[in-house]
Each structure stands twice: as structure tokens, then as C-alpha cells.
Design a protein around this motif. Structure first.
Motif, PDB file in Angstrom:
ATOM      1  N   ALA A 205       0.827  -1.205   0.000  1.00 10.19           N
ATOM      2  CA  ALA A 205       0.000   0.000   0.000  1.00 10.19           C
ATOM      3  C   ALA A 205       0.865   1.261   0.000  1.00 10.19           C
ATOM      4  O   ALA A 205       0.538   2.248  -0.672  1.00 10.19           O
ATOM      5  CB  ALA A 205      -0.923  -0.005   1.213  1.00 10.19           C
ATOM      6  N   LEU A 206       1.982   1.243   0.739  1.00 12.89           N
ATOM      7  CA  LEU A 206       2.881   2.395   0.751  1.00 12.89           C
ATOM      8  C   LEU A 206       3.481   2.640  -0.626  1.00 12.89           C
ATOM      9  O   LEU A 206       3.587   3.782  -1.089  1.00 12.89           O
ATOM     10  CB  LEU A 206       4.001   2.173   1.774  1.00 12.89           C
ATOM     11  CG  LEU A 206       3.596   2.218   3.252  1.00 12.89           C
ATOM     12  CD1 LEU A 206       4.709   1.662   4.122  1.00 12.89           C
ATOM     13  CD2 LEU A 206       3.261   3.648   3.681  1.00 12.89           C
ATOM     14  N   MET A 207       3.859   1.561  -1.304  1.00 13.73           N
ATOM     15  CA  MET A 207       4.425   1.697  -2.646  1.00 13.73           C
ATOM     16  C   MET A 207       3.396   2.245  -3.624  1.00 13.73           C
ATOM     17  O   MET A 207       3.694   3.126  -4.439  1.00 13.73           O
ATOM     18  CB  MET A 207       4.957   0.350  -3.122  1.00 13.73           C
ATOM     19  CG  MET A 207       6.214  -0.115  -2.420  1.00 13.73           C
ATOM     20  SD  MET A 207       6.771  -1.716  -3.053  1.00 13.73           S
ATOM     21  CE  MET A 207       8.366  -1.856  -2.249  1.00 13.73           C
ATOM     22  N   LYS A 208       2.176   1.725  -3.534  1.00 13.23           N
ATOM     23  CA  LYS A 208       1.137   2.200  -4.437  1.00 13.23           C
ATOM     24  C   LYS A 208       0.793   3.660  -4.188  1.00 13.23           C
ATOM     25  O   LYS A 208       0.363   4.371  -5.104  1.00 13.23           O
ATOM     26  CB  LYS A 208      -0.107   1.321  -4.292  1.00 13.23           C
ATOM     27  CG  LYS A 208       0.074  -0.078  -4.886  1.00 13.23           C
ATOM     28  CD  LYS A 208      -1.141  -0.959  -4.653  1.00 13.23           C
ATOM     29  CE  LYS A 208      -0.941  -2.326  -5.304  1.00 13.23           C
ATOM     30  NZ  LYS A 208      -2.051  -3.263  -5.003  1.00 13.23           N
ATOM     31  N   ALA A 209       0.989   4.105  -2.947  1.00 12.35           N
ATOM     32  CA  ALA A 209       0.728   5.511  -2.610  1.00 12.35           C
ATOM     33  C   ALA A 209       1.932   6.403  -2.904  1.00 12.35           C
ATOM     34  O   ALA A 209       1.864   7.616  -2.693  1.00 12.35           O
ATOM     35  CB  ALA A 209       0.334   5.632  -1.142  1.00 12.35           C
ATOM     36  N   GLY A 210       3.035   5.807  -3.370  1.00 16.52           N
ATOM     37  CA  GLY A 210       4.226   6.578  -3.691  1.00 16.52           C
ATOM     38  C   GLY A 210       4.962   7.102  -2.484  1.00 16.52           C
ATOM     39  O   GLY A 210       5.648   8.128  -2.563  1.00 16.52           O
ATOM     40  N   LYS A 211       4.854   6.397  -1.341  1.00 20.05           N
ATOM     41  CA  LYS A 211       5.467   6.865  -0.103  1.00 20.05           C
ATOM     42  C   LYS A 211       6.874   6.305   0.067  1.00 20.05           C
ATOM     43  O   LYS A 211       7.138   5.138  -0.245  1.00 20.05           O
ATOM     44  CB  LYS A 211       4.612   6.465   1.101  1.00 20.05           C
ATOM     45  CG  LYS A 211       3.219   7.075   1.094  1.00 20.05           C
ATOM     46  CD  LYS A 211       3.269   8.594   1.198  1.00 20.05           C
ATOM     47  CE  LYS A 211       1.873   9.206   1.240  1.00 20.05           C
ATOM     48  NZ  LYS A 211       1.937  10.688   1.387  1.00 20.05           N
ATOM     49  N   ASP A 212       7.780   7.134   0.579  1.00 20.43           N
ATOM     50  CA  ASP A 212       9.133   6.687   0.906  1.00 20.43           C
ATOM     51  C   ASP A 212       9.140   6.096   2.315  1.00 20.43           C
ATOM     52  O   ASP A 212       8.515   6.635   3.227  1.00 20.43           O
ATOM     53  CB  ASP A 212      10.109   7.862   0.859  1.00 20.43           C
ATOM     54  CG  ASP A 212      10.277   8.414  -0.547  1.00 20.43           C
ATOM     55  OD1 ASP A 212      10.022   7.665  -1.509  1.00 20.43           O
ATOM     56  OD2 ASP A 212      10.661   9.595  -0.671  1.00 20.43           O
ATOM     57  N   PHE A 213       9.863   4.997   2.499  1.00 14.33           N
ATOM     58  CA  PHE A 213       9.984   4.365   3.806  1.00 14.33           C
ATOM     59  C   PHE A 213      11.215   3.476   3.786  1.00 14.33           C
ATOM     60  O   PHE A 213      11.829   3.257   2.738  1.00 14.33           O
ATOM     61  CB  PHE A 213       8.727   3.545   4.143  1.00 14.33           C
ATOM     62  CG  PHE A 213       8.485   2.396   3.200  1.00 14.33           C
ATOM     63  CD1 PHE A 213       8.908   1.116   3.510  1.00 14.33           C
ATOM     64  CD2 PHE A 213       7.841   2.609   1.983  1.00 14.33           C
ATOM     65  CE1 PHE A 213       8.698   0.058   2.634  1.00 14.33           C
ATOM     66  CE2 PHE A 213       7.623   1.568   1.096  1.00 14.33           C
ATOM     67  CZ  PHE A 213       8.052   0.288   1.419  1.00 14.33           C
ATOM     68  N   ASP A 214      11.577   2.956   4.936  1.00 11.94           N
ATOM     69  CA  ASP A 214      12.712   2.044   5.073  1.00 11.94           C
ATOM     70  C   ASP A 214      12.232   0.749   5.695  1.00 11.94           C
ATOM     71  O   ASP A 214      11.324   0.757   6.535  1.00 11.94           O
ATOM     72  CB  ASP A 214      13.800   2.668   5.947  1.00 11.94           C
ATOM     73  CG  ASP A 214      14.335   3.968   5.370  1.00 11.94           C
ATOM     74  OD1 ASP A 214      15.056   3.903   4.353  1.00 11.94           O
ATOM     75  OD2 ASP A 214      14.025   5.041   5.927  1.00 11.94           O
ATOM     76  N   MET A 215      12.850  -0.374   5.300  1.00  8.42           N
ATOM     77  CA  MET A 215      12.406  -1.665   5.831  1.00  8.42           C
ATOM     78  C   MET A 215      13.554  -2.661   5.870  1.00  8.42           C
ATOM     79  O   MET A 215      14.420  -2.665   4.985  1.00  8.42           O
ATOM     80  CB  MET A 215      11.271  -2.238   4.986  1.00  8.42           C
ATOM     81  CG  MET A 215      10.710  -3.536   5.548  1.00  8.42           C
ATOM     82  SD  MET A 215       9.308  -4.172   4.618  1.00  8.42           S
ATOM     83  CE  MET A 215       8.808  -5.525   5.698  1.00  8.42           C
ATOM     84  N   TYR A 216      13.537  -3.491   6.924  1.00 13.75           N
ATOM     85  CA  TYR A 216      14.465  -4.605   7.050  1.00 13.75           C
ATOM     86  C   TYR A 216      13.669  -5.891   7.228  1.00 13.75           C
ATOM     87  O   TYR A 216      12.804  -5.966   8.113  1.00 13.75           O
ATOM     88  CB  TYR A 216      15.379  -4.446   8.273  1.00 13.75           C
ATOM     89  CG  TYR A 216      16.388  -3.333   8.174  1.00 13.75           C
ATOM     90  CD1 TYR A 216      17.662  -3.553   7.653  1.00 13.75           C
ATOM     91  CD2 TYR A 216      16.070  -2.055   8.619  1.00 13.75           C
ATOM     92  CE1 TYR A 216      18.584  -2.529   7.571  1.00 13.75           C
ATOM     93  CE2 TYR A 216      16.979  -1.023   8.541  1.00 13.75           C
ATOM     94  CZ  TYR A 216      18.242  -1.264   8.007  1.00 13.75           C
ATOM     95  OH  TYR A 216      19.149  -0.241   7.930  1.00 13.75           O
ATOM     96  N   ILE A 217      13.941  -6.884   6.399  1.00 11.07           N
ATOM     97  CA  ILE A 217      13.489  -8.250   6.653  1.00 11.07           C
ATOM     98  C   ILE A 217      14.658  -8.949   7.335  1.00 11.07           C
ATOM     99  O   ILE A 217      15.756  -9.047   6.763  1.00 11.07           O
ATOM    100  CB  ILE A 217      13.100  -8.978   5.364  1.00 11.07           C
ATOM    101  CG1 ILE A 217      11.877  -8.305   4.722  1.00 11.07           C
ATOM    102  CG2 ILE A 217      12.806 -10.448   5.648  1.00 11.07           C
ATOM    103  CD1 ILE A 217      10.600  -8.428   5.529  1.00 11.07           C
ATOM    104  N   VAL A 218      14.446  -9.415   8.563  1.00  6.63           N
ATOM    105  CA  VAL A 218      15.545  -9.914   9.387  1.00  6.63           C
ATOM    106  C   VAL A 218      15.609 -11.441   9.281  1.00  6.63           C
ATOM    107  O   VAL A 218      14.655 -12.129   9.661  1.00  6.63           O
ATOM    108  CB  VAL A 218      15.366  -9.488  10.858  1.00  6.63           C
ATOM    109  CG1 VAL A 218      16.583  -9.883  11.679  1.00  6.63           C
ATOM    110  CG2 VAL A 218      15.147  -7.968  10.937  1.00  6.63           C
ATOM    111  N   PRO A 219      16.700 -12.007   8.760  1.00  6.48           N
ATOM    112  CA  PRO A 219      16.802 -13.454   8.566  1.00  6.48           C
ATOM    113  C   PRO A 219      16.775 -14.215   9.888  1.00  6.48           C
ATOM    114  O   PRO A 219      17.390 -13.797  10.884  1.00  6.48           O
ATOM    115  CB  PRO A 219      18.149 -13.634   7.861  1.00  6.48           C
ATOM    116  CG  PRO A 219      18.486 -12.291   7.295  1.00  6.48           C
ATOM    117  CD  PRO A 219      17.879 -11.302   8.242  1.00  6.48           C
TER     118      PRO A 219
END
Length: 261
Positions: A205-219
Motif C-alpha cells: 500500500a505504501l508503494m502504491k501511494a508513492g510513499k518513501d519508507f525504510d524496511m528490514y526483513i531480518v533473517p
């Protein structure tokens, strides 16, 4: 109309001539509050953040346990606001009492159920330059859907005209377009409490709204905070609220057991 109780953590040495950014640690309930009522010690990180130069706030909002049934029932069938209006009211009252709190620099963070809160709640839209929640936020993990189901059980309501129900207000991805400021997301890829797809739905949803954000997928991380996640959360606040550059490649110590440090 209702007294609320909370904790305020300040640096060991406070210079009242300075202005300290505010960080709000939030857990919306209903099974427990921000100030935990069972289980494990939780004050360590709040104290650590205070020593980094922040004023850190915890508050048990309406809907959390340990008070009257009416107080707890505030969430029954409606988890939509996540207690945020209560937190905003408390922060404003504290800032009126302690003028060194800087409401132009406010962050919010949480973990597990806290991360179900909307990126920017509609009820928290700033009305002045000194309103809390201007949009600097850290969310950790994602929505534990069973919390919403338990709290709404027996109160499920469907609107067949609009095609919605009373679970809608708990779905933060629907408010992704409201995001202002900065957002950091974490999710462990082995989380069996909150499936990673819940965070990815928000990401979509953030991508579709064109919003900038940061994310980590932690192994290999489950439903817990790893030392690296804690460090990167601190770095985020230091960089975007304090305006300082955190030390690079600092290694946090490993905890001997979950929630031990």
C-alpha cells in the motif's frame, strides 16, 4: 474526563534551556498496556533512549487492562484509534508542564501489536507547528490479527452497502496514503506470531501511494527484537530526530535470553 497514568523518562542530566525530542513508546492493548502488567522487564530500552538525548513517554490509554471494566471495554469491538488520541493529549499536557519538550520533533515506535497502528492516524493530523505526531515513526513487526478478532468477537458488524466491516479501522494499510515524515519497518522472516505478509501488505500500500519508507526483513528472526533491530531503531531516531549521525558499525551485545536486555 478520565485520569491516565504513564511514565516519563528523561536523560540523567536535563538542561532546561535545551529542547528534547519526544519519543512515544506505544502498545495499544487490549490484553496489556504500554506499561506492561505482566511478563518481562521493559524499561531498559526506554531508559537507553532517554540517555541518547530524548524524552521518552509511556502511557496506558483507554482500553488497556488493570483498571475498571468500563476502562477496559473502551476497545471492545473498536480497536481503530489504538489509544493514539490519549497519547497525544498526554504529550501536549506534559509539554505544557515541561517546556523543554520539543513537540516539533516527535517520534513513535512499537513492536508487535503496536505496529498495527496507522502510519499517521487521521485523528492526529497536525493543526499547528507544535502538534505531536508530525510523522517521524518507527514501527516494528506487524499486526497480530488474533488481537483484533478477540476484541471484536460478538461485535462483528458488516456494512453491505460500503462493503466494509468494523475490522476496517484496524487495517493500517488502508491509511498508507496518510504517511508523512519517515517510517522504518522491521519484520523477522521466521515470525510465527505475525506472518510477514501482514507487513508486506502495508508495504504494498505504501508503494502504491508513492510513499518513501525504510524496511528490514531480518533473517531467522521470530517475533522478537534482535540486537541489530534495536540498534537500527536507535540510529533512526538519532539521525532524524536529534539530527546527529550515529556511529557506524556499532555492535550491540547479544541478549542471553529474550527480553533480558
Amino acid at each position: 474526563m478520565t485520569d491516565l497514568y504513564g511514565l516519563l523518562y528523561l536523560p540523567s542530566t536535563v538542561d532546561t534551556a535545551k529542547h528534547y525530542p519526544v519519543i512515544d513508546y506505544i502498545y495499544p492493548g487490549p490484553q496489556l498496556g504500554t506499561i506492561r502488567t505482566w511478563g518481562y522487564p521493559t524499561t531498559g530500552e526506554r531508559r537507553a533512549l532517554a540517555e541518547l538525548g530524548f524524552a521518552v513517554i509511556e502511557l496506558n490509554a483507554l482500553g488497556t487492562p488493570g483498571r475498571s471494566k468500563a476502562f477496559h471495554d473502551a476497545y471492545y469491538g473498536d480497536l481503530g484509534d489504538g489509544g493514539i488520541p490519549d497519547h497525544i493529549a498526554a504529550i501536549k499536557q506534559l509539554a505544557a508542564r515541561y517546556r523543554f519538550l520539543d513537540l516539533d520533533r516527535v517520534g513513535i515506535y512499537g513492536y508487535s501489536g503496536e505496529a498495527s497502528l496507522p502510519p499517521v492516524p487521521s485523528s492526529a493530523t497536525p493543526t499547528s507547528s507544535r502538534s505531536p505526531y508530525r510523522g517521524r515513526a518507527i514501527m516494528i513487526a506487524g499486526r497480530t490479527s488474533s488481537i483484533g478478532e478477540r476484541s471484536t468477537r460478538g461485535r462483528f458488524k458488516a456494512d453491505t452497502v460500503r462493503g466494509t466491516d468494523n475490522f476496517e479501522s484496524q487495517a493500517n494499510y488502508r491509511l498508507a496514503g496518510n504517511l508523512k515524515g519517515r517510517l522504518l519497518l522491521f519484520h523477522g522472516d521466521m515470525d510465527t506470531n505475525v506472518h510477514p505478509s501482514m507487513s508486506l501488505r502495508l508495504v504494498d500500500a505504501l508503494m502504491k501511494a508513492g510513499k518513501d519508507f525504510d524496511m528490514y526483513i531480518v533473517p531467522d528472526a521470530g517475533h522478537e527484537l534482535t540486537p541489530y533491530m534495536i540498534k537500527r531503531g536507535w540510529d533512526y531516531f538519532v539521525r532524524w530526530l536529534l539530527g546527529a549521525e550515529p556511529p557506524r558499525n556499532y555492535k550491540m551485545m547479544e541478549c542471553s535470553e529474550p527480553y533480558a536486555c
